[in-house]
Scaffold this motif. Structure first.
Motif, mmCIF file in Angstrom:
data_model
loop_
_atom_site.group_PDB
_atom_site.id
_atom_site.type_symbol
_atom_site.label_atom_id
_atom_site.label_comp_id
_atom_site.label_asym_id
_atom_site.label_seq_id
_atom_site.Cartn_x
_atom_site.Cartn_y
_atom_site.Cartn_z
ATOM 1 N N ALA A 1 3.928 1.465 -1.212
ATOM 2 C CA ALA A 1 4.539 1.531 -2.544
ATOM 3 C C ALA A 1 3.558 2.110 -3.561
ATOM 4 N N ALA A 2 2.308 1.691 -3.496
ATOM 5 C CA ALA A 2 1.300 2.210 -4.425
ATOM 6 C C ALA A 2 1.051 3.693 -4.186
ATOM 7 N N ALA A 3 0.975 4.096 -2.923
ATOM 8 C CA ALA A 3 0.727 5.498 -2.596
ATOM 9 C C ALA A 3 1.877 6.395 -3.039
ATOM 10 N N MET A 4 3.114 5.885 -2.893
ATOM 11 C CA MET A 4 4.291 6.673 -3.256
ATOM 12 C C MET A 4 4.691 6.482 -4.715
ATOM 13 N N ARG A 5 4.056 5.508 -5.372
ATOM 14 C CA ARG A 5 4.375 5.159 -6.759
ATOM 15 C C ARG A 5 5.841 4.772 -6.936
ATOM 16 N N VAL A 6 6.256 3.879 -6.029
ATOM 17 C CA VAL A 6 7.599 3.300 -6.092
ATOM 18 C C VAL A 6 7.440 1.792 -5.943
ATOM 19 N N SER A 7 8.539 1.065 -6.068
ATOM 20 C CA SER A 7 8.470 -0.389 -5.910
ATOM 21 C C SER A 7 8.436 -0.762 -4.421
ATOM 22 N N LYS A 8 8.005 -1.986 -4.159
ATOM 23 C CA LYS A 8 8.009 -2.480 -2.784
ATOM 24 C C LYS A 8 9.437 -2.536 -2.254
ATOM 25 N N GLU B 1 0.823 -1.209 0.000
ATOM 26 C CA GLU B 1 0.000 0.000 0.000
ATOM 27 C C GLU B 1 0.856 1.258 0.000
ATOM 28 N N THR C 1 11.832 -0.489 -2.842
ATOM 29 C CA THR C 1 12.193 0.861 -2.393
ATOM 30 C C THR C 1 11.653 1.116 -1.001
#
Length: 77
Positions: free
Chosen positions: A30-37, A28, A39
């Motif tokens: 990662a999706a909110a920040m628009r990065v990979s898990k 969640e 990261t």
């Protein structure tokens, strides 16, 4: 006369605050920040993003994500 200084007062208030904390999974965040898990895992392991460990997974306080993003802004102009 009963002793009312058992220490349960502050602990209860602390528990009430903890009950209001919204935790996010790594996916969640990662999706909110628009990065990979990966990261997000790096940020957690480096101490840049606070998290709690639940079993074998991590949960990140939602406020910590917002605070991290607020602190990451910079002026590119």
């Amino acid at each position: 006369m009963p002793n009312n200084t058992t220490g349960s007062g502050p602990r209860r208030a602390e528990g009430d605050n903890l009950a209001r904390v919204q935790f996010l999974t790594v996916a969640e965040v990662a999706a909110a920040m628009r990065v990979s898990k990966m990261t997000v895992y790096r940020l957690v392991h480096n101490g840049e993003l606070p998290a709690v460990r639940v079993g074998r997974s991590f949960r990140v306080p939602e406020d910590a994500v917002h605070e991290y993003l607020r602190g990451s802004y910079f002026d590119a102009g």
